[in-house]
Every structure is written in C-alpha cells, then in structure tokens.
Design a protein around this motif. Structure first.
Motif, PDB file in Angstrom:
ATOM      1  N   PHE A 101       0.824  -1.209   0.000  1.00 47.94           N
ATOM      2  CA  PHE A 101       0.000   0.000   0.000  1.00 47.94           C
ATOM      3  C   PHE A 101       0.857   1.258   0.000  1.00 47.94           C
ATOM      4  CE2 PHE A 101      -3.778  -2.484   1.097  1.00 47.94           C
ATOM      5  CZ  PHE A 101      -4.689  -1.851   0.282  1.00 47.94           C
ATOM      6  N   ASN A 102       1.892   1.267   0.799  1.00 43.31           N
ATOM      7  CA  ASN A 102       2.732   2.454   0.870  1.00 43.31           C
ATOM      8  C   ASN A 102       3.530   2.669  -0.409  1.00 43.31           C
ATOM      9  OD1 ASN A 102       2.643   3.893   3.708  1.00 43.31           O
ATOM     10  ND2 ASN A 102       2.214   1.723   3.991  1.00 43.31           N
ATOM     11  N   GLU A 103       3.908   1.589  -1.083  1.00 43.50           N
ATOM     12  CA  GLU A 103       4.538   1.729  -2.400  1.00 43.50           C
ATOM     13  C   GLU A 103       3.545   2.329  -3.393  1.00 43.50           C
ATOM     14  OE1 GLU A 103       7.819  -1.900  -2.321  1.00 43.50           O
ATOM     15  OE2 GLU A 103       5.820  -2.295  -3.141  1.00 43.50           O
ATOM     16  N   LEU A 104       2.305   1.875  -3.344  1.00 50.00           N
ATOM     17  CA  LEU A 104       1.255   2.415  -4.208  1.00 50.00           C
ATOM     18  C   LEU A 104       1.068   3.910  -3.953  1.00 50.00           C
ATOM     19  CD1 LEU A 104      -1.164   1.837  -6.214  1.00 50.00           C
ATOM     20  CD2 LEU A 104      -2.536   1.491  -4.150  1.00 50.00           C
ATOM     21  N   PHE A 105       0.981   4.293  -2.683  1.00 53.86           N
ATOM     22  CA  PHE A 105       0.816   5.710  -2.342  1.00 53.86           C
ATOM     23  C   PHE A 105       1.989   6.538  -2.864  1.00 53.86           C
ATOM     24  CE2 PHE A 105      -1.477   4.386   1.850  1.00 53.86           C
ATOM     25  CZ  PHE A 105      -2.637   4.090   1.148  1.00 53.86           C
ATOM     26  N   ALA A 106       3.197   6.085  -2.572  1.00 53.58           N
ATOM     27  CA  ALA A 106       4.390   6.850  -2.961  1.00 53.58           C
ATOM     28  C   ALA A 106       4.497   6.978  -4.477  1.00 53.58           C
ATOM     29  CB  ALA A 106       5.640   6.196  -2.380  1.00 53.58           C
ATOM     30  N   GLU A 107       4.218   5.899  -5.182  1.00 53.66           N
ATOM     31  CA  GLU A 107       4.295   5.946  -6.638  1.00 53.66           C
ATOM     32  C   GLU A 107       3.261   6.915  -7.212  1.00 53.66           C
ATOM     33  OE1 GLU A 107       3.318   2.970 -10.308  1.00 53.66           O
ATOM     34  OE2 GLU A 107       4.510   2.146  -8.644  1.00 53.66           O
ATOM     35  N   ALA A 108       2.056   6.888  -6.690  1.00 61.79           N
ATOM     36  CA  ALA A 108       0.984   7.749  -7.200  1.00 61.79           C
ATOM     37  C   ALA A 108       1.253   9.224  -6.925  1.00 61.79           C
ATOM     38  CB  ALA A 108      -0.348   7.343  -6.586  1.00 61.79           C
ATOM     39  N   LEU A 109       1.896   9.530  -5.812  1.00 68.41           N
ATOM     40  CA  LEU A 109       2.120  10.932  -5.443  1.00 68.41           C
ATOM     41  C   LEU A 109       3.437  11.489  -5.963  1.00 68.41           C
ATOM     42  CD1 LEU A 109       0.743  10.712  -1.821  1.00 68.41           C
ATOM     43  CD2 LEU A 109      -0.349  11.786  -3.798  1.00 68.41           C
ATOM     44  N   GLY A 110       4.292  10.647  -6.471  1.00 69.92           N
ATOM     45  CA  GLY A 110       5.528  11.104  -7.098  1.00 69.92           C
ATOM     46  C   GLY A 110       6.447  11.861  -6.158  1.00 69.92           C
ATOM     47  N   ASP A 111       6.883  13.029  -6.594  1.00 68.95           N
ATOM     48  CA  ASP A 111       7.872  13.817  -5.853  1.00 68.95           C
ATOM     49  C   ASP A 111       7.388  14.302  -4.486  1.00 68.95           C
ATOM     50  OD1 ASP A 111       9.611  13.494  -7.947  1.00 68.95           O
ATOM     51  OD2 ASP A 111       9.209  15.456  -8.828  1.00 68.95           O
ATOM     52  N   ARG A 112       6.089  14.292  -4.260  1.00 71.01           N
ATOM     53  CA  ARG A 112       5.573  14.746  -2.962  1.00 71.01           C
ATOM     54  C   ARG A 112       5.664  13.668  -1.887  1.00 71.01           C
ATOM     55  NH1 ARG A 112       0.246  16.388  -2.404  1.00 71.01           N
ATOM     56  NH2 ARG A 112      -0.465  14.921  -3.966  1.00 71.01           N
ATOM     57  N   ALA A 113       6.111  12.474  -2.271  1.00 73.50           N
ATOM     58  CA  ALA A 113       6.111  11.358  -1.332  1.00 73.50           C
ATOM     59  C   ALA A 113       7.496  10.749  -1.173  1.00 73.50           C
ATOM     60  CB  ALA A 113       5.141  10.288  -1.795  1.00 73.50           C
ATOM     61  N   THR A 114       7.752  10.326   0.054  1.00 71.62           N
ATOM     62  CA  THR A 114       8.960   9.575   0.385  1.00 71.62           C
ATOM     63  C   THR A 114       8.512   8.304   1.090  1.00 71.62           C
ATOM     64  OG1 THR A 114      10.189  11.637   0.698  1.00 71.62           O
ATOM     65  CG2 THR A 114      11.139   9.631   1.651  1.00 71.62           C
ATOM     66  N   LEU A 115       9.101   7.196   0.708  1.00 75.01           N
ATOM     67  CA  LEU A 115       8.777   5.909   1.326  1.00 75.01           C
ATOM     68  C   LEU A 115       9.999   5.398   2.069  1.00 75.01           C
ATOM     69  CD1 LEU A 115       7.046   3.356   1.783  1.00 75.01           C
ATOM     70  CD2 LEU A 115       7.837   2.563  -0.471  1.00 75.01           C
ATOM     71  N   TRP A 116       9.786   4.995   3.315  1.00 75.70           N
ATOM     72  CA  TRP A 116      10.829   4.368   4.119  1.00 75.70           C
ATOM     73  C   TRP A 116      10.302   3.017   4.575  1.00 75.70           C
ATOM     74  CZ3 TRP A 116      11.965   5.745   9.868  1.00 75.70           C
ATOM     75  CH2 TRP A 116      13.073   5.019  10.321  1.00 75.70           C
ATOM     76  N   VAL A 117      10.825   1.957   3.994  1.00 74.80           N
ATOM     77  CA  VAL A 117      10.473   0.602   4.409  1.00 74.80           C
ATOM     78  C   VAL A 117      11.520   0.157   5.417  1.00 74.80           C
ATOM     79  CG1 VAL A 117      10.138  -1.795   3.682  1.00 74.80           C
ATOM     80  CG2 VAL A 117       9.380   0.081   2.195  1.00 74.80           C
ATOM     81  N   VAL A 118      11.076  -0.177   6.604  1.00 71.49           N
ATOM     82  CA  VAL A 118      11.977  -0.582   7.684  1.00 71.49           C
ATOM     83  C   VAL A 118      11.943  -2.109   7.764  1.00 71.49           C
ATOM     84  CG1 VAL A 118      12.570  -0.305  10.115  1.00 71.49           C
ATOM     85  CG2 VAL A 118      11.457   1.573   8.877  1.00 71.49           C
ATOM     86  N   ASN A 119      13.038  -2.715   7.369  1.00 70.05           N
ATOM     87  CA  ASN A 119      13.124  -4.178   7.347  1.00 70.05           C
ATOM     88  C   ASN A 119      13.078  -4.760   8.756  1.00 70.05           C
ATOM     89  OD1 ASN A 119      13.347  -4.299   4.521  1.00 70.05           O
ATOM     90  ND2 ASN A 119      15.520  -3.820   4.671  1.00 70.05           N
ATOM     91  N   ASP A 120      12.638  -5.994   8.827  1.00 67.93           N
ATOM     92  CA  ASP A 120      12.660  -6.771  10.076  1.00 67.93           C
ATOM     93  C   ASP A 120      11.838  -6.179  11.206  1.00 67.93           C
ATOM     94  OD1 ASP A 120      14.374  -8.624   8.843  1.00 67.93           O
ATOM     95  OD2 ASP A 120      16.135  -7.434   9.380  1.00 67.93           O
ATOM     96  N   VAL A 121      10.764  -5.450  10.888  1.00 73.28           N
ATOM     97  CA  VAL A 121       9.870  -4.961  11.941  1.00 73.28           C
ATOM     98  C   VAL A 121       8.431  -5.282  11.573  1.00 73.28           C
ATOM     99  CG1 VAL A 121      11.408  -3.091  12.685  1.00 73.28           C
ATOM    100  CG2 VAL A 121       9.607  -2.599  11.037  1.00 73.28           C
ATOM    101  N   GLU A 122       7.613  -5.412  12.595  1.00 72.74           N
ATOM    102  CA  GLU A 122       6.184  -5.609  12.431  1.00 72.74           C
ATOM    103  C   GLU A 122       5.504  -4.239  12.361  1.00 72.74           C
ATOM    104  OE1 GLU A 122       4.779  -8.496  11.987  1.00 72.74           O
ATOM    105  OE2 GLU A 122       6.397  -9.855  12.595  1.00 72.74           O
ATOM    106  N   HIS A 123       4.208  -4.246  12.192  1.00 74.58           N
ATOM    107  CA  HIS A 123       3.372  -3.045  12.080  1.00 74.58           C
ATOM    108  C   HIS A 123       3.726  -2.004  13.155  1.00 74.58           C
ATOM    109  CE1 HIS A 123      -0.183  -0.764  11.066  1.00 74.58           C
ATOM    110  NE2 HIS A 123      -0.695  -0.916  12.266  1.00 74.58           N
ATOM    111  N   THR A 124       4.041  -0.813  12.721  1.00 74.01           N
ATOM    112  CA  THR A 124       4.419   0.348  13.548  1.00 74.01           C
ATOM    113  C   THR A 124       5.618   0.076  14.467  1.00 74.01           C
ATOM    114  OG1 THR A 124       2.871  -0.028  15.386  1.00 74.01           O
ATOM    115  CG2 THR A 124       2.046   1.272  13.506  1.00 74.01           C
ATOM    116  N   GLY A 125       6.489  -0.818  14.073  1.00 73.56           N
ATOM    117  CA  GLY A 125       7.638  -1.163  14.916  1.00 73.56           C
ATOM    118  C   GLY A 125       8.923  -0.433  14.586  1.00 73.56           C
ATOM    119  N   ALA A 126       8.895   0.490  13.651  1.00 75.28           N
ATOM    120  CA  ALA A 126      10.126   1.162  13.226  1.00 75.28           C
ATOM    121  C   ALA A 126      10.784   1.949  14.355  1.00 75.28           C
ATOM    122  CB  ALA A 126       9.850   2.086  12.046  1.00 75.28           C
ATOM    123  N   TYR A 127       9.983   2.619  15.156  1.00 72.28           N
ATOM    124  CA  TYR A 127      10.549   3.430  16.239  1.00 72.28           C
ATOM    125  C   TYR A 127      11.290   2.563  17.251  1.00 72.28           C
ATOM    126  CZ  TYR A 127      11.121   6.484  20.210  1.00 72.28           C
ATOM    127  OH  TYR A 127      11.674   7.191  21.240  1.00 72.28           O
TER     128      TYR A 127
END
Length: 154
Positions: A101-127
């Motif tokens: 979903f986040n790849e879809l959002f970032a691709e659709a919004l182009g330059d206005r979007a930045t995507l950060w995929v945090v490996n090895d974490v579960e939902h909302t576990g990046a922090y």
C-alpha cells in the motif's frame, strides 16, 4: 503558517483521508497506514481475489450494514486533492500488505512522497527498532517541509 502531522496505523489513515480537505497540513508522516475500504483494498491486484481478501470484505460490509455509513473517499483520491502536502510513508518490512500500500501511495504521489520501508519490523515497529534514526528521519522531513523563508515587514 504550516502544520505537520504524524499518525500511526488507523491514525495515519485518518490523516491521509483529511489531507484533501485540509491543505494547510503541509507535511504528513504516516507509520503503518494502509486502507479503509473494500475499494481501496482491491486497488492492489494481489487483494482482488475473494479468497485473499474475504475477511476484510466481510468487516467492511458489516461496518456499512451496522452503521448505515457509506465508505469514505479513497485515500489516494484525498491525497491527490492537494498539491501542497508532502508525505513520508513508513512501512513495516515484515508486513507485505503494508509495504504494498505504501509503495502504491508513494508511486501515485511522485515527488511529494517519500517511502521508508523498515526491514525486520512488524506493524508500527520502526521506532522501537532504531529510535534515533526514526527521530532523525522525521525531524529532517518536517524541517524540510515546514520551515519557510521568514517574511520581513515592509
């Protein structure tokens, strides 16, 4: 003069949904946002099969039956209504659907979007994985999109 917002999971989806009607929110960070209706769910080709998305479809149908509410406008539609808002999408690498979903959002919004995929974490576990990097990335994003040139009085 500028507003920044941070939302986790459903809170992020609420912010994305509000972005079109609130262009004064110039910077939005979402961590774990995905979808909020069957229409959005089926925006991903992988989720169009009834077998794959049965539970989610039943949940959305039940909400509609019990609340008499129609689904909200799709998140991408809302985000596209304003050209002044920048987005940072944080997605948990262990959650395939969240990343998609986040790849879809970032691709659709182009330059206005930045995507950060945090490996090895579960939902909302990046922090919890790396609080210092999380803080740095969010502060950099907000500084880039919220600081403006100061106006001097004539």
């Amino acid at each position: 003069e500028r507003i920044g917002a941070l939302g986790f999971s459903m809170g992020g989806e609420v912010l994305l949904g509000a972005s079109g009607a609130n262009p004064e929110i110039t910077a939005i960070v979402t961590d774990g946002a995905t979808r909020r209706s069957t229409e959005e769910l089926t925006a991903l080709p992988s989720e169009r099969s009834l077998v794959r998305s049965f539970t989610a479809r039943v949940m959305y149908a039940a909400v509609r039956v019990f609340t008499w509410e129609t689904p909200p406008d799709p998140l991408l539609e809302e985000m596209s209504r304003t050209e002044s808002t920048a987005f940072l999408f944080v997605a948990a690498g262990k959650n395939e659907l969240e990343v998609a979903f986040n790849e879809l959002f970032a691709e659709a919004l182009g330059d206005r979007a930045t995507l950060w995929v945090v490996n090895d974490v579960e939902h909302t576990g990046a922090y919890t994985r790396d609080p210092d990097e999380y803080e740095r990335r969010l502060l950099d994003f907000f500084e880039d999109h919220l600081q403006g040139t100061e106006q001097t009085a004539p």
